[in-house]
Design an enzyme around this catalytic site. Sequence first.
Site, mmCIF file in Angstrom:
data_model
loop_
_atom_site.group_PDB
_atom_site.id
_atom_site.type_symbol
_atom_site.label_atom_id
_atom_site.label_comp_id
_atom_site.label_asym_id
_atom_site.label_seq_id
_atom_site.Cartn_x
_atom_site.Cartn_y
_atom_site.Cartn_z
ATOM 1 N N GLY A 14 0.818 -1.210 0.000
ATOM 2 C CA GLY A 14 0.000 0.000 0.000
ATOM 3 C C GLY A 14 0.853 1.262 0.000
ATOM 4 C CE1 TYR A 15 -0.328 4.725 -3.947
ATOM 5 C CE2 TYR A 15 -2.191 5.974 -3.088
ATOM 6 C CZ TYR A 15 -1.496 5.441 -4.159
ATOM 7 O OH TYR A 15 -1.967 5.649 -5.431
ATOM 8 C CB CYS A 153 -2.858 11.551 8.261
ATOM 9 S SG CYS A 153 -4.429 11.001 7.556
ATOM 10 C CG ASN A 314 -1.066 12.207 3.273
ATOM 11 O OD1 ASN A 314 -0.423 12.989 2.563
ATOM 12 N ND2 ASN A 314 -1.632 11.123 2.805
#
Length: 347
Positions: A14-15, A153, A314
């Site tokens: 994932g990111y 975040c 973030n």
Amino acid sequence: MSQALSVLCAGAGGYVGGELLRLLYQHPHVGKVTAHSRSQEHRAIGDVHPTLAPLTDAHFVGGELSELVAQHDVVMMALEHGESARLVGPILAQPPRLLIDLAADFRIADPSLYARYYGPHPTPELLSRFRYGLCDVYGQTLRDATTIAAPGCFATAAQLALYPLRKLITDTQPTLFAITGSSGAGAKPKDSTHHPARAHNLFAYSPFSHRHEAEIVQSLRAWTGRSDATARLLTHSGPMVRGIYLTLHAKVDAVLPPGTVEAALHAAYHDRPLVRVLRKPPELTHAIGSSYALLHGCQSPDGKEIQVTVSIDNLLKGASGQAVQAMNLALGLPETSGLHAVGVFPC
Ligand SMILES: NC(=O)c1ccc[n+]([C@@H]2O[C@H](COP(=O)([O-])OP(=O)(O)OC[C@H]3O[C@@H](n4cnc5c(N)ncnc54)[C@H](OP(=O)(O)O)[C@@H]3O)[C@@H](O)[C@H]2O)c1
């Protein structure tokens, strides 16, 4: 710490997982990184995260996460909501030296507060085992922590704005207006992250119901001792890919002498290496690519209103960077190890 650490990263496709890998592969105290992914098993890390290709030829591994734990000092979990709670039981039965969860599953200690925002918790008995890893506030108190929940975040930006003012704000519901980039929604494409819907566009979402309010309320109550303290998080989706830009506004009953807000920010963060208090409001892009939080605070001319603005990346300060900072603090490493990158501008 003499021996290099081995770190298992779950959700590495994932990111947030990709950013964790980027930081961990360049961390001076990490010798082995295992990238776990259910969806990307056997694929080269550099094929899924092309910017990491110069750092490693390794491939993602799959299989049962709990079976890999014993070979690692640290486990980091960057999974979609609910997956950590589902998988963590067997991991805690043979706990690694340090477990850090980056999802929301273990950020709230009180099951009833959790339930108000997320619904009933599947494993409420585990909530109290996790320390809340807001690194720029809790710093060295995280030393020797074994189980950490990394903050969200928006919640990170909001709490960094609120913490210095916790004794000044008499408003029981400060307002936090925030805009996020599309990477906040993860790698899986969604209507709300599709490029034509996001580029050159701006819209509010989750009115009166954003889940990160739970973390903010939890901290505000602990810091102020006021059980009725709450906060209103007004969330917006912006046209950028990365970054959170947040403005806190609150009223105070007293008249604050000039410079009070600035002084409170400096008092809270003068010795925090990854927070910078600026003389003018930060710009979003100046935090992008770094694990720094950029803050500015001021008060109205009549001394009765406070405004604090925060800019963070973030995926870094709001996720992977803060998780690595928590690892450094928990294991007694220099707090900024592996986190020295400054922002990239223009971006
Ligand atoms: N994005 C942020 O700014 C941010 C900030 C703070 C905290 N968080 C939290 O961190 C956790 C992970 O967030 P994230 O943004 O990294 O979510 P994400 O990109 O959707 O990744 C989460 C997991 O979903 C799977 N996945 C789903 N679609 C995928 C795809 N197209 N390509 C690769 N993997 C995919 C992967 O696991 P498998 O391969 O194992 O299936 C991945 O690890 C979440 O709990 C989130 O709330 C996110």
